[in-house]
Design an enzyme around this catalytic site. Structure first.
Site, PDB file in Angstrom:
ATOM      1  N   LYS A 109     -26.081   6.564  29.459  1.00 20.17           N
ATOM      2  CA  LYS A 109     -25.320   5.377  29.852  1.00 20.17           C
ATOM      3  C   LYS A 109     -25.550   5.132  31.341  1.00 20.17           C
ATOM      4  CE  LYS A 109     -20.806   3.605  30.935  1.00 20.17           C
ATOM      5  NZ  LYS A 109     -19.385   3.936  31.167  1.00 20.17           N
ATOM      6  N   ALA A 196     -14.748  -0.319  29.643  1.00 22.49           N
ATOM      7  CA  ALA A 196     -13.853  -0.394  30.803  1.00 22.49           C
ATOM      8  C   ALA A 196     -12.779  -1.465  30.633  1.00 22.49           C
ATOM      9  CB  ALA A 196     -14.620  -0.649  32.096  1.00 22.49           C
ATOM     10  N   GLY A 197     -11.579  -1.108  31.063  1.00 22.77           N
ATOM     11  CA  GLY A 197     -10.468  -2.046  31.120  1.00 22.77           C
ATOM     12  C   GLY A 197      -9.460  -1.942  30.004  1.00 22.77           C
TER      13      GLY A 197
END
Length: 266
Positions: A109, A196-197
């Site tokens: 990643k 993310a988030g």
């Protein structure tokens, strides 16, 4: 019969990354937990098959220190080395070369961050790193901005998965730009995962209902009051969101529509 078909579809609903099929559409990180034991318990509760490892932060090679591989069997879980903490293409490339040398990991990643405050992806550096890594034979899953044009460019370069942020890393704000995510999903020919988030289970479900192939998270589980319970909740949310996406939601309407028909009322 329809219920049976739906269950069969859910059971066989795998997705493919770099030539390998995965059943769980949830990917979790291994950072921020109080210890490796809690990490292992959360990972098990989440039902995941892929775990991300920050090469620069988590010990996977020094046998004189507690090692993640002692708690999460690399034969059971696919390790996904990431470049968390890298702010230049050169740093990210060097980090992933090290990961491949140390553990033989080829599926990686890539994330190249722009600044410490937002941890927003630096897309210029990300593109540069992507080109080099793909030429060197890495299978690159890439963290990126929620920009459909940039996402397409990364796919054209050869990334095996596109991973737009839902909101800033560690913010827990949920998906801020669902329209952008949907556009990326509709144009993509490789898996799209929100990265993310995510803050809670409903955020994960929303990502899946938009048609994403999966969701990656760390802080949402690790910083929960009960990480093990939250890991289980995220597993169920991803499954529910995926099934809802396949089921096809009802259309939104401006006015009420009675659940029971009006014809034949006494």
């Amino acid at each position: 019969m329809g219920a049976v078909n739906n269950m069969t579809q859910q059971t066989n609903d795998t997705f493919n990354i770099a030539g390998k099929d995965f059943s769980s559409r949830l990917i979790v990180g291994t950072g921020k937990y109080k210890d490796f034991e809690e990490t292992a318990r959360a990972v098990e509760a989440s039902g995941v098959e892929i775990v991300t490892v920050a090469v620069r932060r988590v010990n996977v090679t020094d046998p004189n220190q507690p090692m993640l591989v002692d708690y999460l069997d690399p034969k059971k879980y696919t390790y996904l080395p990431n470049t968390a903490g890298c702010f230049t293409a050169d740093d990210a490339i060097r980090t992933l070369r090290l990961a491949r040398e140390a553990g033989g990991w080829n599926l990686v990643k890539l994330e190249v961050l722009g600044d410490q405050k937002t941890l927003y992806p630096n897309m210029i550096e990300t593109l540069q790193a992507t080109e080099v890594l793909i030429k060197e034979g890495f299978d690159v899953m890439v963290y990126c901005s929620d920009d459909p044009i940039m996402a397409k460019r990364l796919e054209d370069l050869g990334c095996c998965a596109i991973m737009p942020l839902g909101a800033p890393i560690g913010s827990g704000l949920g998906i801020q730009n669902p329209v952008q995510i949907r556009l990326i999903v509709e144009q993509a020919n490789v898996p799209v995962l929100v990265d993310a988030g995510v803050g809670t289970a409903s955020d994960a479900a929303v990502a899946m209902e938009l048609g994403c192939d999966g969701v990656l998270m760390n802080t949402a589980i690790a910083d929960a009051k009960d990480p093990i319970a939250m890991a289980r909740a995220m597993k169920l949310a991803v499954e529910a969101g995926r099934l809802a996406y396949h089921a096809g939601r009802m259309p939104k309407k401006l006015y009420a529509d009675p659940s029971s028909p009006l014809a034949g009322l006494i």
